[in-house]
Structure formats: structure tokens, C-alpha cells
Design an enzyme around this catalytic site. Structure first.
Site, mmCIF file in Angstrom:
data_model
loop_
_atom_site.group_PDB
_atom_site.id
_atom_site.type_symbol
_atom_site.label_atom_id
_atom_site.label_comp_id
_atom_site.label_asym_id
_atom_site.label_seq_id
_atom_site.Cartn_x
_atom_site.Cartn_y
_atom_site.Cartn_z
ATOM 1 N N HIS A 23 -40.939 -40.937 -59.382
ATOM 2 C CA HIS A 23 -42.320 -41.447 -59.502
ATOM 3 C C HIS A 23 -42.735 -41.483 -60.973
ATOM 4 O O HIS A 23 -43.422 -42.386 -61.422
ATOM 5 C CB HIS A 23 -43.328 -40.538 -58.784
ATOM 6 C CG HIS A 23 -42.956 -40.164 -57.375
ATOM 7 N ND1 HIS A 23 -42.840 -38.869 -56.956
ATOM 8 C CD2 HIS A 23 -42.672 -40.933 -56.302
ATOM 9 C CE1 HIS A 23 -42.511 -38.834 -55.677
ATOM 10 N NE2 HIS A 23 -42.397 -40.076 -55.252
ATOM 11 N N CYS A 131 -39.735 -44.560 -44.445
ATOM 12 C CA CYS A 131 -40.114 -45.775 -45.200
ATOM 13 C C CYS A 131 -41.426 -46.349 -44.675
ATOM 14 O O CYS A 131 -41.981 -47.244 -45.281
ATOM 15 C CB CYS A 131 -39.075 -46.887 -45.040
ATOM 16 S SG CYS A 131 -37.436 -46.527 -45.624
ATOM 17 N N HIS A 148 -33.230 -42.228 -45.359
ATOM 18 C CA HIS A 148 -33.893 -41.011 -44.867
ATOM 19 C C HIS A 148 -33.038 -40.294 -43.824
ATOM 20 O O HIS A 148 -32.150 -40.899 -43.243
ATOM 21 C CB HIS A 148 -35.273 -41.367 -44.295
ATOM 22 C CG HIS A 148 -36.244 -41.810 -45.349
ATOM 23 N ND1 HIS A 148 -36.484 -43.133 -45.639
ATOM 24 C CD2 HIS A 148 -36.985 -41.084 -46.228
ATOM 25 C CE1 HIS A 148 -37.355 -43.209 -46.643
ATOM 26 N NE2 HIS A 148 -37.661 -41.981 -47.023
ATOM 27 N N LYS A 301 -35.055 -34.221 -51.435
ATOM 28 C CA LYS A 301 -35.431 -32.839 -51.151
ATOM 29 C C LYS A 301 -34.282 -32.129 -50.453
ATOM 30 O O LYS A 301 -33.967 -30.992 -50.756
ATOM 31 C CB LYS A 301 -36.666 -32.821 -50.241
ATOM 32 C CG LYS A 301 -37.961 -32.647 -51.019
ATOM 33 C CD LYS A 301 -39.113 -32.353 -50.080
ATOM 34 C CE LYS A 301 -39.898 -33.611 -49.807
ATOM 35 N NZ LYS A 301 -41.003 -33.517 -48.911
HETATM 36 N N1 MSP Z 1 -46.349 -45.665 -50.826
HETATM 37 C C1 MSP Z 1 -45.287 -46.554 -51.103
HETATM 38 C C2 MSP Z 1 -45.692 -47.594 -52.131
HETATM 39 C C3 MSP Z 1 -46.881 -48.417 -51.781
HETATM 40 S S1 MSP Z 1 -47.336 -49.478 -53.073
HETATM 41 C C4 MSP Z 1 -48.445 -50.519 -52.400
HETATM 42 C C5 MSP Z 1 -44.091 -45.794 -51.612
HETATM 43 N N2 MSP Z 1 -44.345 -44.595 -52.166
HETATM 44 S S2 MSP Z 1 -43.252 -43.590 -52.766
HETATM 45 O O1 MSP Z 1 -43.964 -42.358 -53.013
HETATM 46 O O2 MSP Z 1 -42.111 -43.516 -51.963
HETATM 47 O O3 MSP Z 1 -42.922 -44.142 -54.182
HETATM 48 C C6 MSP Z 1 -41.988 -45.130 -54.355
HETATM 49 C C7 MSP Z 1 -41.828 -45.418 -55.834
HETATM 50 O O4 MSP Z 1 -41.467 -44.214 -56.532
HETATM 51 C C8 MSP Z 1 -40.694 -46.372 -56.127
HETATM 52 O O5 MSP Z 1 -41.035 -47.705 -55.978
HETATM 53 C C9 MSP Z 1 -40.410 -46.016 -57.560
HETATM 54 O O6 MSP Z 1 -41.397 -46.576 -58.349
HETATM 55 C C10 MSP Z 1 -40.545 -44.519 -57.544
HETATM 56 N N3 MSP Z 1 -39.285 -43.848 -57.218
HETATM 57 C C11 MSP Z 1 -39.047 -43.009 -56.153
HETATM 58 N N4 MSP Z 1 -37.785 -42.516 -56.279
HETATM 59 C C12 MSP Z 1 -37.185 -43.011 -57.378
HETATM 60 C C13 MSP Z 1 -35.987 -42.784 -58.070
HETATM 61 N N5 MSP Z 1 -35.055 -41.977 -57.623
HETATM 62 N N6 MSP Z 1 -35.814 -43.416 -59.255
HETATM 63 C C14 MSP Z 1 -36.767 -44.229 -59.792
HETATM 64 N N7 MSP Z 1 -37.902 -44.467 -59.174
HETATM 65 C C15 MSP Z 1 -38.111 -43.970 -57.913
HETATM 66 O O7 MSP Z 1 -43.004 -46.291 -51.541
#
Ligand code: MSP
Length: 472
Positions: A23, A131, A148, A301
Site C-alpha cells: 500500500h 478480492c 487468497h 499475512k
Molecule cells: N479496496 C480495493 C481498492 C478500491 S479502489 C476504488 C483494494 N484495496 S487493497 O487494500 O487491497 O489495496 C490494493 C492496492 O494496494 C493495490 O492496487 C496496490 O496499489 C497496493 N498493493 C497491495 N499489495 C501490493 C504489493 N505487494 N506490491 C505493490 N502494491 C501492492 O484493492
């Protein structure tokens, strides 16, 4: 609006997770671009937030005996604080449980319905709660969602409202194929989406039957708006319910990770077109980045290999962390990261190179009167940052200002020269000018360090009080 506007967004993060460096990389990346555009004199609106509805949030809340709302109120600040701790200069932190957002969602969905793009049908198939997404047979790996744990993939059979996504496919293909209207970057993702669109697209469900934690479908209150429709609308809703933000729509840049590409480049645009938005009112650019991998594995996790932003800040400081994230940013390919790698990079680039250079110069040149240097940023650098090529952009600054100064210092060795020797003055002035430029270029990435460097070089050179980057 007087100056050019620039509206940039990050995904809104699922509230049931804790902030990790995945994130963090998107958030820091967005902040760097936002700060760059601010430095260029543009009027910025930067948006991040949390995605708080849906089945998995309700389940997580139940596990800790809280109502979903109590749970969200408790957890959401974790994200907001994590970003503040990284000096992320966002303008608004949106939460999808904000009633002002909920109202915009209901209004936009009503428009989709009024345009005849919603119909009731039966959904039967697989759903991944992780997802929050319906899965097609081709997306399943050994019968489960590959992203997942298996128990997150569940069989669903329910009556839903469907959205006529297929109706918008020809228009989307036309927009994406045309270089002038294409919004998908980088190129590889554009071709991936085009190929998928051309293979044929099925309509998707826009509501859920037995999920109470969400926004009611305005024309059928027994159903709840599918969490992705609710979440995507955050980008638009913030511009509508906040004061004086309407002109920021459409977004200039949605920055997202690759797993949510389809939602952001197909479903979102189709929803907007269906609600009556014109082509000019669609988001201008969606940049899709890849993933951080930890020592070759996905961060998760269950594998216990999640790195938190706080861990990095504790080791490398705020600006050190921002720098390391930018340098390792997974632009087009996945990027392998880990604490050891970060330490090596920190020591090599920041402690031994930039930090050491600033210490040496400010000591050697103490009292030297400094020049005003031009503080325009060159187009090549701007373009690289705009295209999320952070590593190359920063590399350019190091090559041009930092490595050249080190080389010159070692060549001339001013510490061996008399203070009155013009050669000594000349080389120190050259290095000071370079450092001033470097600080200006590095501001979007390391705002506090850049300011400290500028402070030491304002009017007269003053030595650093303590090292910028203590060696680890
Ligand atoms: N809630 C949805 C997004 C809705 S937007 C209208 C979601 N959330 S999430 O918490 O799973 O966050 C996803 C985002 O976190 C990814 O698109 C990316 O930006 C970031 N990442 C999550 N894991 C990641 C990595 N391992 N590496 C890089 N970015 C990643 O999906």
C-alpha cells in the site's frame, strides 16, 4: 481555477488489512507526483482513503465483536496515521462510510438505472471474499482464487442487479485504441486490456443480496450496492461533496496496482459513460504498477513476510523510506525487496554518497557565500516522474549533480589547497551549486532532507549539525 489543475488518487485501501509496504508504495508514488506538480505551480487535489463496506469487513468486525461501523472507526485511522507518518501531503482522506459519499453513490447508480443499464438476473458461480470479486472459470486456479487462501472462494447463487457492461465495450475499445483518448498506461497493460475486451465481456452484477454492510440500491433497498461500484465512485464523490473541488473532476491520474486493473480501466469508465458522463469527463490516465515481492515471494499475512511502513521509518527515517520506496518502485515489473536490500541501498546512496557529500562540502566550504541557482526542473526529469519511472528520475539527479560533485572533489582535493587558492573556491562553488540543484530536484521525494540541504546552503554555507543519514 487560475492555475492548471491536477487531481491524483490512490486506491482506497481495504480497512481489514494493516498498512504494508505494498500500500505504501502506491501512496508514496502518488505523493511524489502530487508534490512535483505542486512545485510546478499547479493546483493540486490528492486523494486517498479507506474502502469500508462489503462482506469481508463485516466478517472481520464480527470476529472482534464490533459492529462494522465501530470496527471501521477504530481501524481507519491506522491508514491515515501511517500516511501522515510518511509525510504524505494528501488533501483529503475519504472513507466510503461517509454519508456524503454514500449519497453520491446512490445518485450515480440511479442514473445507471434510469438509463436502462441495470436488470435483474440470477448469479450463479464463484466469488472471492478476499478480492470481493466474482470469478470466471478461467480465473480459478485449481478451483480457487490464486490471490487468497482457498476458504475465501465461495459458491454463490443469488438474484442480483446486473450492469450492462457489455454495451460499453465497443466504445471503450475505440477510446483505448486511439492514442489521443487512450487512458491506460503503461503500454503493456493497454494491450492486455484491449485483448481481453476483444475476447468478449459478460455483464456483471452491481448488487449483492445477503450483504447488509453497504449502501442500499436506491430502487431496490433489499439489495446492497456491490462494494466495488461503491468504492470506485470515491474518486468522483470527493470532488462533489467537498467545497470547491468540483472543477478537479475528471481525475488526471489514478495510480493503482495490477490486480485491480480491470475495475479501473473497464468497469469504472463504463459506469461513468452509463451515468451520462462524456468522453471528456472520463479519468485522463490510469497508471498500473506491478508488485513488491519479498525475497521472491508474494507478501502475505499467512507467509508472515509483510513489511510495515513503520518498520522502514524506524530504520531509515521518513525521507530515507520515501527514497527507498521510490528507488525500488515496481513500475512495469515486479520488484524484489527486503530489509537487507533496503539497508544496502540506504548505506550506498544516502549515508555514503549523498549524506557524506553534504557533510564534506558544508564543512569544507563553511562561510562561503552561495549563488542563487536556477530552480527550473528539466522536462526529461518531469516526464520520468509523470510516467512513474522514479528510479530513473532519481538516477538522473545523482548522475548530474551528486556523482559529478564527488568526482570533482576527489580530482581537485580542495582540502589540500590553501584557502586563498582560487581553484579551491572554484571547486567548492561548483559543488555547492550542484547540491542546491540536487535539493531542488529531490524535493518531491525527500521534502525534509531537501529543505535541510537548502537551509545549509542559504546565503552562506553552514555545516550540518548532524549527519543527514546516519550509517546503518
Ligand atoms: N479496496 C480495493 C481498492 C478500491 S479502489 C476504488 C483494494 N484495496 S487493497 O487494500 O487491497 O489495496 C490494493 C492496492 O494496494 C493495490 O492496487 C496496490 O496499489 C497496493 N498493493 C497491495 N499489495 C501490493 C504489493 N505487494 N506490491 C505493490 N502494491 C501492492 O484493492
Amino acid at each position: 481555477m487560475d492555475s492548471k489543475k491536477f487531481f491524483i488518487t490512490t486506491p482506497i485501501y481495504y480497512i481489514n488489512d494493516v498498512p504494508h509496504i505494498g500500500h505504501t508504495c502506491t501512496t508514496v508514488a502518488a505523493d511524489i507526483i502530487a508534490r512535483l506538480h505542486k512545485q510546478l505551480g499547479e493546483n493540486i487535489f490528492s486523494l486517498t482513503g479507506t474502502d469500508e463496506h462489503g462482506q469481508k469487513v463485516a466478517e472481520s468486525a464480527a470476529k472482534v465483536n464490533l459492529t462494522p461501523k465501530e470496527y471501521c472507526d477504530k481501524i481507519s485511522p491506522r491508514f491515515e496515521n501511517a500516511w501522515r507518518d510518511l509525510n504524505i501531503d494528501f488533501d483529503f482522506f475519504i472513507r466510503t462510510t461517509d454519508p456524503r459519499h454514500e449519497k453520491v453513490v446512490a445518485d450515480l447508480l440511479q442514473k445507471i438505472y434510469d438509463n436502462g443499464d441495470a436488470y435483474k438476473d440470477k448469479y450463479e458461480g464463484w466469488y472471492c471474499i478476499g478480492c470481493e470479486k466474482f470469478l470466471t472459470e478461467t480465473e480459478l486456479v485449481d478451483g480457487y482464487c490464486p490471490l487468497h487462501p482457498p476458504e475465501k472462494t465461495v459458491q454463490k447463487s443469488e438474484e442480483n442487479w446486473f450492469f450492462r457492461l457489455s454495451k460499453y465495450v465497443p466504445k471503450l475499445i475505440e477510446l483505448i485504441e486511439n492514442d489521443k483518448t487512450n487512458y491506460i498506461f503503461p503500454e503493456g497493460k493497454r494491450s492486455e486490456i484491449l485483448a481481453k475486451l476483444k475476447m468478449g465481456v459478460r455483464d456483471i452484477s452491481l448488487s449483492r443480496e445477503n450483504v447488509e454492510w453497504g449502501i442500499s440500491v436506491p430502487w431496490d433497498t433489499k439489495q446492497t450496492v456491490y462494494v466495488w461500484f461503491d468504492a470506485l465512485i470515491n474518486y468522483y464523490s470527493a470532488t462533489q461533496f467537498l467545497d470547491n473541488k468540483k472543477d478537479f473532476w475528471p481525475a488526471n491520474l489514478h495510480l493503482i496496482g495490477k490486480e485491480i486493473l480491470w475495475f479501473h480501466t473497464v468497469i469504472w469508465q463504463a459506469m461513468l459513460l452509463s451515468a451520462g458522463f462524456t468522453v471528456d469527463q472520463l479519468p485522463k490516465k490510469v497508471y498500473i504498477h506491478s508488485f513488491y515481492m519479498i525475497d521472491g515471494q508474494k507478501m502475505s499475512k499467512s507467509l508472515g513476510n509483510v513489511i510495515s511502513p513503520q518498520q522502514l521509518v524506524d530504520l531509515f527515517g521518513v525521507d530515507g523510506t520515501r527514497y527507498l520506496i521510490a528507488r525500488s518502485f515496481p513500475s512495469e515489473n515486479d520488484s524484489d525487496v527486503g530489509i537487507e536490500r533496503f539497508k544496502e541501498k540506504y548505506n550506498a546512496d544516502l549515508a555514503n554518497n549523498l549524506g557524506n557529500l553534504v557533510s564534506r562540502i558544508t564543512k569544507l566550504a563553511e562561510g562561503l557565500k552561495t549563488n542563487n541557482v536556477e530552480n527550473n526542473l528539466d522536462q526529461k526529469f518531469i516526464k520520468l516522474l509523470d510516467n512513474c519511472r522514479y528510479d530513473e528520475a532519481i538516477g538522473l539527479v545523482f548522475d548530474k549533480f551528486i556523482n559529478t560533485s564527488n568526482a570533482k572533489l576527489n580530482e581537485v582535493a580542495p582540502w589540500k589547497l590553501e584557502k586563498t587558492d582560487p581553484k579551491r573556491n572554484e571547486v567548492l562553488t561548483y559543488c555547492v551549486d550542484n547540491l542546491k540543484q540536487a535539493a531542488n530536484y529531490l524535493k518531491p521525494v525527500m521534502p525534509t532532507i531537501a529543505e535541510k540541504i537548502e537551509e545549509c546552503l542559504r546565503d552562506k554555507v553552514k555545516p550540518l549539525e548532524k549527519p543527514l543519514f546516519p550509517r546503518i
